[in-house]
Motif scaffolding. Structure first.
Motif, mmCIF file in Angstrom:
data_model
loop_
_atom_site.group_PDB
_atom_site.id
_atom_site.type_symbol
_atom_site.label_atom_id
_atom_site.label_comp_id
_atom_site.label_asym_id
_atom_site.label_seq_id
_atom_site.Cartn_x
_atom_site.Cartn_y
_atom_site.Cartn_z
ATOM 1 N N ALA A 24 0.831 -1.211 0.000
ATOM 2 C CA ALA A 24 0.000 0.000 0.000
ATOM 3 C C ALA A 24 0.862 1.256 0.000
ATOM 4 O O ALA A 24 0.555 2.239 -0.696
ATOM 5 N N GLN A 25 1.933 1.239 0.772
ATOM 6 C CA GLN A 25 2.835 2.394 0.806
ATOM 7 C C GLN A 25 3.538 2.588 -0.533
ATOM 8 O O GLN A 25 3.740 3.722 -0.980
ATOM 9 N N ARG A 26 3.924 1.495 -1.173
ATOM 10 C CA ARG A 26 4.577 1.591 -2.486
ATOM 11 C C ARG A 26 3.620 2.165 -3.528
ATOM 12 O O ARG A 26 4.008 3.006 -4.356
ATOM 13 N N ALA A 29 3.227 5.821 -2.880
ATOM 14 C CA ALA A 29 4.420 6.536 -3.329
ATOM 15 C C ALA A 29 4.406 6.715 -4.841
ATOM 16 O O ALA A 29 4.798 7.768 -5.356
ATOM 17 N N ALA A 30 3.925 5.695 -5.556
ATOM 18 C CA ALA A 30 3.829 5.804 -7.015
ATOM 19 C C ALA A 30 2.809 6.868 -7.407
ATOM 20 O O ALA A 30 3.035 7.645 -8.341
ATOM 21 N N ARG A 31 1.694 6.920 -6.688
ATOM 22 C CA ARG A 31 0.692 7.958 -6.961
ATOM 23 C C ARG A 31 1.299 9.349 -6.760
ATOM 24 O O ARG A 31 1.089 10.256 -7.569
ATOM 25 N N ALA A 57 -2.098 -10.602 -6.091
ATOM 26 C CA ALA A 57 -1.530 -10.256 -4.784
ATOM 27 C C ALA A 57 -1.088 -8.794 -4.766
ATOM 28 O O ALA A 57 -0.600 -8.262 -5.775
ATOM 29 N N GLU A 58 -1.247 -8.157 -3.600
ATOM 30 C CA GLU A 58 -0.975 -6.733 -3.489
ATOM 31 C C GLU A 58 0.483 -6.382 -3.817
ATOM 32 O O GLU A 58 0.754 -5.347 -4.411
ATOM 33 N N ASP A 59 1.422 -7.243 -3.424
ATOM 34 C CA ASP A 59 2.819 -6.918 -3.719
ATOM 35 C C ASP A 59 3.101 -6.956 -5.212
ATOM 36 O O ASP A 59 3.902 -6.170 -5.728
ATOM 37 N N ARG A 60 2.413 -7.847 -5.933
ATOM 38 C CA ARG A 60 2.598 -7.900 -7.377
ATOM 39 C C ARG A 60 1.932 -6.711 -8.059
ATOM 40 O O ARG A 60 2.433 -6.186 -9.061
ATOM 41 N N VAL A 65 2.500 -1.494 -10.757
ATOM 42 C CA VAL A 65 2.220 -0.059 -10.783
ATOM 43 C C VAL A 65 3.516 0.735 -10.896
ATOM 44 O O VAL A 65 3.597 1.726 -11.638
ATOM 45 N N GLU A 66 4.539 0.299 -10.188
ATOM 46 C CA GLU A 66 5.839 0.978 -10.276
ATOM 47 C C GLU A 66 6.420 0.868 -11.681
ATOM 48 O O GLU A 66 6.951 1.835 -12.224
#
Length: 214
Positions: A24-26, A29-31, A57-60, A65-66
């Motif tokens: 969620a933090q990543r 940060a991208a936003r 999965a959220e990490d993927r 997104v990055e």
């Protein structure tokens, strides 16, 4: 020696901090980064929404997104040029698709500057499809440029003609519904049937099946 050790630790600190961030933090940060550099945040929100709808999965999703933000920045850099071109969200979206499909940035930039604003996104989408069918970027650019000069119908038919030339089954298809996609992503929704987001592998699959590379 102590000074060298301290310097090494300070250099490694940002990497350790990045690794400790939650998905969620990543994504947040991208936003924030997109907002800072002038990329429409909606283009990332649509990826997040589609990934979650597919059960990724959220990490993927965060990693995708990055990567998408990086592609959007590369596409804008390639297309902006001098004098700067006024790019829409749809232009940036298909430009990122083109980068992820292997279109050469210089070719993408030349087409972005050559195409009329109301045809730019469709022209880039067609260019991307031709490259995915196996044409080199320069050859695809020549064909798209020729089709642009002949009119919208010639541009629409180009992917099917190229597919038929390679012995593929010719189904009635044209470039992606770029305007519909732009409208959907502007509202953070899905487009083109709600397939998996570009660069986001579907749940249980090793690689993504949307436009772009995983």
């Amino acid at each position: 020696m102590r000074r060298l050790t301290l310097t090494a630790l300070l250099l490694l600190l940002p990497l350790s901090w990045a690794g400790a961030q939650t998905p969620a933090q990543r994504m947040q940060a991208a936003r924030q980064r997109a907002s800072q550099v002038g990329i429409p945040v909606a283009l990332l929100e649509s990826k997040i929404a589609e990934g979650r709808a597919k059960g990724v999965a959220e990490d993927r999703i965060a990693a995708a997104v990055e990567r998408r933000l990086a592609s959007l920045q590369r596409a804008r850099g390639a297309m902006a040029g001098q004098p700067p071109v006024a790019l829409t969200g749809a232009d940036l979206n298909v430009g990122a698709d083109a980068i992820e499909a292997g279109v050469e940035p210089g070719v993408l930039g030349r087409l972005a500057r050559a195409a009329a604003p109301d045809r730019r996104a469709v022209a880039i989408a067609v260019l991307t499809e031709l490259v995915q069918q196996g044409l080199a970027s320069e050859v695809a650019l020549q064909r798209v440029t020729t089709a642009l000069a002949r009119g919208p119908e010639a541009l629409r038919r180009l992917p099917g003609e190229q597919g038929a030339a390679h012995g593929q089954a010719q189904a009635p298809h044209g470039p992606p519904d770029v305007r519909g996609r732009a409208n959907a992503t502007a509202h953070g929704g899905q487009a083109n049937g709600g397939g998996p987001p570009a660069s986001v592998p579907g749940a249980g699959r090793g690689r993504g099946h949307g436009r772009g590379k995983p």
